[in-house]
Design a protein around this motif. Structure first.
Motif, PDB file in Angstrom:
ATOM      1  N   THR A 181       0.879  -1.157   0.000  1.00  0.00           N
ATOM      2  CA  THR A 181       0.000   0.000   0.000  1.00  0.00           C
ATOM      3  C   THR A 181       0.920   1.210   0.000  1.00  0.00           C
ATOM      4  O   THR A 181       1.866   1.258   0.780  1.00  0.00           O
ATOM      5  CB  THR A 181      -0.885   0.034   1.255  1.00  0.00           C
ATOM      6  N   PHE A 194      -3.494   7.013  -3.865  1.00  0.00           N
ATOM      7  CA  PHE A 194      -3.197   5.777  -3.168  1.00  0.00           C
ATOM      8  C   PHE A 194      -3.358   4.613  -4.131  1.00  0.00           C
ATOM      9  O   PHE A 194      -4.273   4.610  -4.941  1.00  0.00           O
ATOM     10  CB  PHE A 194      -4.128   5.585  -1.964  1.00  0.00           C
ATOM     11  N   GLN A 196      -2.851   0.116  -4.435  1.00  0.00           N
ATOM     12  CA  GLN A 196      -2.552  -1.159  -3.802  1.00  0.00           C
ATOM     13  C   GLN A 196      -1.990  -2.110  -4.812  1.00  0.00           C
ATOM     14  O   GLN A 196      -2.352  -2.106  -5.941  1.00  0.00           O
ATOM     15  CB  GLN A 196      -3.781  -1.781  -3.190  1.00  0.00           C
TER      16      GLN A 196
END
Length: 196
Positions: A181, A194, A196
């Protein structure tokens, strides 16, 4: 006190003193035996204030410093650094590439593995930092890996990330992170995202 009683008293004091001395000697001998038994169980050489320089073709590649180094002369010998260790890696020009510090390390000679544990910090010359509680160096393959959480803070535009484990080449250039992450910045200035 008559002469006979005085002589008996002196004799009793002398016997008691002798018993105390014998008991004291037995305690000392037991301690000597205990230390000898430990040394027999653990054939170990202990060095204090250690600095080891690794070189190749007359060029210094790395320097290791440690407050204490223990070398265990057992069937599969190993070095142990119970009080922590610092290893600095250098490029061909002698400039620092990166350093690794940890609270504890063990180097297994036969397996050619070095394990760093406790507050492991990898600091690269550009200021990037990787933190974890475990780092394993496979000397044959010249790779690093671990099986615990990792945090990385990069100064070269790769962003910051966390993961459950990772694997890397010996220079920490190509890092593969599992379950990562991270915070990444777009190059065109659109702001953080962001992923992942």
């Amino acid at each position: 006190m008559n002469a006979f009683s005085n002589r008996n008293f002196r004799f009793a004091v002398a016997v008691l003193m002798g018993m105390v001395i014998v008991a004291s000697c037995e305690t000392d001998l037991k301690e000597v035996d205990r230390i000898a038994a430990i040394q027999a169980e653990e054939p170990v050489d202990i060095s204090q204030g250690v600095t080891v320089v690794y070189s190749d073709s007359a060029k210094v590649k790395a320097k290791m410093t440690a407050p204490e180094m223990r070398h265990y002369n057992v069937e599969e010998p190993y070095y142990e650094f119970q009080k922590g260790v610092t290893i600095i890696f250098f490029d061909d020009n002698g400039a620092e590439l990166q350093r690794i510090t940890s609270d504890y390390a063990i180097q297994k000679e036969v397996q050619e593995l070095t394990e760093f544990r406790g507050n492991v910090v990898i600091t690269r010359a550009d200021g990037s930092i990787i933190k974890t509680e475990e780092l394993i160096h496979d000397q044959k393959a010249n790779t690093f890996y671990n099986h615990v959480a990792i945090e990385a803070y990069f100064k070269d535009g790769r962003g910051n990330f966390m993961g459950s484990s990772f694997q890397s080449d010996g220079n920490f250039e190509n890092i593969e992170v599992q379950n990562s992450t991270g915070l990444y910045l777009f190059e065109d200035g659109q702001g953080p995202a962001f992923r992942q």
